[in-house]
Design a protein around this motif. Structure first.
Motif, PDB file in Angstrom:
ATOM      1  N   ILE A   1      13.970 -43.446 -22.499  1.00 16.44           N
ATOM      2  CA  ILE A   1      13.196 -44.677 -22.578  1.00 16.44           C
ATOM      3  C   ILE A   1      12.174 -44.729 -21.445  1.00 16.44           C
ATOM      4  O   ILE A   1      11.014 -45.091 -21.637  1.00 16.44           O
ATOM      5  CB  ILE A   1      14.140 -45.896 -22.526  1.00 16.44           C
ATOM      6  N   LYS A   2      12.620 -44.379 -20.234  1.00 15.30           N
ATOM      7  CA  LYS A   2      11.720 -44.306 -19.083  1.00 15.30           C
ATOM      8  C   LYS A   2      11.470 -42.830 -18.767  1.00 15.30           C
ATOM      9  O   LYS A   2      12.253 -42.193 -18.083  1.00 15.30           O
ATOM     10  CB  LYS A   2      12.328 -45.010 -17.874  1.00 15.30           C
ATOM     11  N   ARG A   3      10.394 -42.330 -19.322  1.00 18.19           N
ATOM     12  CA  ARG A   3      10.083 -40.919 -19.128  1.00 18.19           C
ATOM     13  C   ARG A   3       9.367 -40.692 -17.800  1.00 18.19           C
ATOM     14  O   ARG A   3       8.640 -41.558 -17.332  1.00 18.19           O
ATOM     15  CB  ARG A   3       9.216 -40.402 -20.278  1.00 18.19           C
ATOM     16  N   ASP A   4       9.574 -39.513 -17.259  1.00 13.55           N
ATOM     17  CA  ASP A   4       8.936 -39.146 -15.990  1.00 13.55           C
ATOM     18  C   ASP A   4       8.354 -37.751 -16.135  1.00 13.55           C
ATOM     19  O   ASP A   4       8.739 -36.819 -15.431  1.00 13.55           O
ATOM     20  CB  ASP A   4       9.948 -39.213 -14.851  1.00 13.55           C
ATOM     21  N   LEU A   5       7.426 -37.610 -17.078  1.00 14.05           N
ATOM     22  CA  LEU A   5       6.871 -36.299 -17.377  1.00 14.05           C
ATOM     23  C   LEU A   5       5.811 -35.870 -16.374  1.00 14.05           C
ATOM     24  O   LEU A   5       5.410 -34.700 -16.355  1.00 14.05           O
ATOM     25  CB  LEU A   5       6.262 -36.292 -18.789  1.00 14.05           C
ATOM     26  N   VAL A   6       5.335 -36.818 -15.541  1.00 10.87           N
ATOM     27  CA  VAL A   6       4.279 -36.476 -14.577  1.00 10.87           C
ATOM     28  C   VAL A   6       4.878 -35.779 -13.365  1.00 10.87           C
ATOM     29  O   VAL A   6       4.448 -34.698 -12.969  1.00 10.87           O
ATOM     30  CB  VAL A   6       3.501 -37.739 -14.165  1.00 10.87           C
ATOM     31  N   THR A   7       5.869 -36.415 -12.756  1.00  9.92           N
ATOM     32  CA  THR A   7       6.477 -35.831 -11.553  1.00  9.92           C
ATOM     33  C   THR A   7       7.605 -34.877 -11.886  1.00  9.92           C
ATOM     34  O   THR A   7       8.005 -34.082 -11.038  1.00  9.92           O
ATOM     35  CB  THR A   7       7.010 -36.949 -10.644  1.00  9.92           C
ATOM     36  N   ASN A   8       8.136 -34.937 -13.108  1.00  8.28           N
ATOM     37  CA  ASN A   8       9.221 -34.028 -13.490  1.00  8.28           C
ATOM     38  C   ASN A   8       8.686 -32.615 -13.655  1.00  8.28           C
ATOM     39  O   ASN A   8       7.639 -32.389 -14.250  1.00  8.28           O
ATOM     40  CB  ASN A   8       9.857 -34.496 -14.797  1.00  8.28           C
ATOM     41  N   HIS A   9       9.428 -31.645 -13.105  1.00 11.12           N
ATOM     42  CA  HIS A   9       8.990 -30.242 -13.182  1.00 11.12           C
ATOM     43  C   HIS A   9       9.203 -29.712 -14.592  1.00 11.12           C
ATOM     44  O   HIS A   9      10.325 -29.697 -15.105  1.00 11.12           O
ATOM     45  CB  HIS A   9       9.767 -29.391 -12.183  1.00 11.12           C
ATOM     46  N   ASP A  10       8.125 -29.298 -15.217  1.00 11.95           N
ATOM     47  CA  ASP A  10       8.188 -28.704 -16.551  1.00 11.95           C
ATOM     48  C   ASP A  10       8.626 -27.251 -16.401  1.00 11.95           C
ATOM     49  O   ASP A  10       7.855 -26.397 -15.978  1.00 11.95           O
ATOM     50  CB  ASP A  10       6.823 -28.803 -17.226  1.00 11.95           C
ATOM     51  N   SER A  11       9.853 -26.961 -16.776  1.00 10.98           N
ATOM     52  CA  SER A  11      10.419 -25.632 -16.559  1.00 10.98           C
ATOM     53  C   SER A  11      10.275 -24.705 -17.755  1.00 10.98           C
ATOM     54  O   SER A  11      10.847 -23.606 -17.756  1.00 10.98           O
ATOM     55  CB  SER A  11      11.904 -25.751 -16.185  1.00 10.98           C
ATOM     56  N   ARG A  12       9.521 -25.124 -18.765  1.00  9.27           N
ATOM     57  CA  ARG A  12       9.324 -24.243 -19.920  1.00  9.27           C
ATOM     58  C   ARG A  12       8.538 -22.998 -19.510  1.00  9.27           C
ATOM     59  O   ARG A  12       7.591 -23.076 -18.732  1.00  9.27           O
ATOM     60  CB  ARG A  12       8.582 -24.986 -21.027  1.00  9.27           C
ATOM     61  N   VAL A  13       8.925 -21.863 -20.059  1.00 11.24           N
ATOM     62  CA  VAL A  13       8.319 -20.583 -19.684  1.00 11.24           C
ATOM     63  C   VAL A  13       6.912 -20.496 -20.275  1.00 11.24           C
ATOM     64  O   VAL A  13       6.722 -20.645 -21.485  1.00 11.24           O
ATOM     65  CB  VAL A  13       9.181 -19.410 -20.175  1.00 11.24           C
TER      66      VAL A  13
END
Length: 231
Positions: A144-156
């Motif tokens: 519900i509360k996403r944090d896609l900006v500061t969250n580290h995107d670990s996808r290869v």
């Protein structure tokens, strides 16, 4: 008189919007939608960039050396033995800066890959790791509360696949692994230690590699050739 009345009405409108103690911000330049690209670039530079590289190859084939050369840095280099019972995934995170551009770099190493006698399921830990990163990103998006900006995107983002310079053809292990990964990430085959073979052997080996990849329907990252015409 009409001009003064318009200015007064505009001032009253600003006061109503910002309050009695509100302040007006003077424009520093032109404001329009043509400045959106510059705003997006500035936003991306301020936030920084993420890059996740998966290095696949045998122990001692030159993965760490290539990473040091690519980014002009001395990364942590842990010496691994050739007696690993299975393939293990090792991830290292680094914060790099070049000029005013910040980069969050993740180097994922396949420890023990190709060192076992039975190499039948050597690709499975790699596939499981990539799928796990997709699942982690999906779960973050579903919150519900996403944090896609500061969250580290670990996808290869890319897989650097190091090939042993046999000079003849690709091993069956390499074909099976790349076939299992080609639908999940971008693959760039690299002929490791290419300076140990002659130029003619290297060209012949590269041609055989591309031929076998096409015959086995293995998709790799295709880099466009040439430059666009600039008017």
């Amino acid at each position: 008189m009409g001009v003064k009345a318009e200015n007064r009405s505009a001032h009253i409108k600003v006061c109503r919007t910002l309050g009695q103690d509100g302040r007006t911000l003077p424009l520093q330049g032109h404001v329009g939608f043509d400045s959106l690209p510059d705003q997006l670039v500035n936003k991306c530079v301020n936030l920084g960039f993420d890059m996740n590289i998966l290095c696949v190859g045998e122990t001692g084939i030159g993965k760490s050396t290539l990473m040091d050369c690519l980014f002009k840095a001395n990364f942590d280099d842990t010496v691994h033995s050739h007696r690993s019972p299975g393939v293990e995934i090792s991830q290292h995170l680094y914060n790099l800066r070049e000029g005013n551009v910040k980069l969050r770099l993740a180097i994922v190493d396949s420890v023990g890959y190709g060192d076992q006698i039975n190499k039948e399921n050597s690709f499975k830990p790699l596939v499981d790791y990539i799928d796990e990163q997709f699942e982690n990103y999906l779960q973050e998006e579903l919150k519900i509360k996403r944090d896609l900006v500061t969250n580290h995107d670990s996808r290869v983002h890319v897989c650097l696949y190091f090939l042993v310079p046999t000079g003849h053809s690709i091993r069956s292990l390499d074909l099976v692994t790349m076939k299992a990964l080609d639908k999940k990430c971008n693959i760039i085959p690299i002929i490791a230690k290419s300076d140990t073979v002659s130029k003619s052997e290297l060209e012949s080996f590269k041609a055989n590699i591309m031929k076998e990849l096409r015959e086995n329907d293995v998709e790799i990252l295709q880099v466009p050739n040439g430059r666009r015409n600039r008017g």
